[in-house]
Design an enzyme around this catalytic site. Sequence first.
Site, PDB file in Angstrom:
ATOM      1  N   CYS A 126      57.439  14.809 -11.298  1.00  0.00           N
ATOM      2  CA  CYS A 126      57.543  14.266  -9.949  1.00  0.00           C
ATOM      3  C   CYS A 126      58.586  15.046  -9.154  1.00  0.00           C
ATOM      4  CB  CYS A 126      57.943  12.799 -10.012  1.00  0.00           C
ATOM      5  SG  CYS A 126      56.809  11.790 -10.995  1.00  0.00           S
TER       6      CYS A 126
ATOM      7  N   GLY B  37      53.478  16.733  -7.946  1.00  0.00           N
ATOM      8  CA  GLY B  37      52.790  15.455  -8.100  1.00  0.00           C
ATOM      9  C   GLY B  37      51.801  15.227  -6.991  1.00  0.00           C
TER      10      GLY B  37
END
Length: 481
Positions: free
Chosen positions: A13, A39
């Site tokens: 992420c 992401g």
Amino acid sequence: MANYQDRQIHEECGVFGVFGVEKAASLTYYGLHSLQHRGQEGCGIVSVDNRTFHRVKGEGLVTEVFNEDNLRALTGNMAIGHVRYSTTGGGGIDNVQPFMFMHSTGDFALAHNGNLVNSFQLKTFLEERGSLFHSTSDSEIFAHLIKKETDSRDRIFPILEALNMVEGAFALLIMTASKIYACRDKHGLRPLSIGKLGDGYVVSSETCAFEVVGAEFIRDVAPGEVVIIDVNGLQSVDYSKFKHYNMCAMEYVYFARPDSDIEGTNVHAFRKETGRMLYEEAPVDADIVVGVPDSSLSAAIGYSEASGIPYEMGLIKNKYVGRTFIQPSQELREKGVRMKLSPVRSIVEGKRLVIVDDSIVRGTQLRETVDFLYESGAKEVHMRSACPPIMYSCKYLNFSRGNSDMDLLARRTIQELEGDEGQQHLEEYADVHTERGQCMLKAICEKLGFDSLGYQSLEGLLESIGLDRDKVCTYCWNGKE
């Protein structure tokens, strides 16, 4: 090969924050767009205006979730944002960050990149003390550890205590009504950088986002450090006496964008050097070098320059096929592979190819790609990996969580060759120049249809990074923490 749905190695992420800059949410939007490679499942932004929190989040890409109307609603000169690839807990809108929490000690929001290895124990600990979880993400654990404090102490104290209770790899942004706290794990496994923008500051998982918003890089957040950003500027607090620079080497190899700098090393320059080293260690007589889009292109260029073999765009990636593409049958799944990565017949036909990839993890669709290349007229296909054979499932990385060592191509092949006995000789197999290593390469070639296979050595990889061995985490290759 890189960027396949079942590859099981995915971008971590990404987090981005802005403090003290007008229209902070709009800048955060551009920052998240620069981090989109980390992401693609969901994203969100939380802003603060006059102590009031505003949030927009959704599933999908940054350009799909945000528009002029909802960005206009995110007022204030402070904001944090997040792009998500599901780690612990899976997908779904409840797991899309940033998370927001209302509490008598003060409201706050948080955005987290990484994995906590003691999440189950911490969640059990918190639930036994009355905490109720609204998501299945381990990121929410941070909030419950922080807000369990109800005394009048400054917010930094429960944050420090919470950070000392978690174990894992993370970059974390916490935003209150007046401050942003930028936190990095004590091992330094995940990157987090700070930039200056006018009279304000920005924080990002990668430095590539600074160029887009016009910020100037100041420094990286150190392992075990919390940087407090408020009207007084930057303040630093260490939450752990145990601090070690142990950056995940896969950030250099795969996760980060080529135009980012990690701990002072440019990612493109590093990958290009791995390609040069790869040719020195695994040369081959061929007609063209082809990189697997996109994270392998720099290494392919390096291999081409070192070998003198021309570099060509023999594989094209369709950037508009998402990870959630529905494939209800095997026939359509195979077509989905072609839609994501297609050979260029006029380039590969009649040629001996060197395919350079950043890494080989499970290898479950490599056979199909090799077949596509041969169907397009390739004469030979030689595979080269710009990193060593992946031998161990890392507890900190997405490609390992929920998977066993036997899901990895190298370990699975060793098991097929020698059974459990082979697992006692992993170090020998990892050195592809040994007799066992050569047997593994031959078996993989037979299984996946390569004419030859070569891996970058761990020594060559570390030399490319230019860092000491003890400053880079190489667990997935040698099993050493």
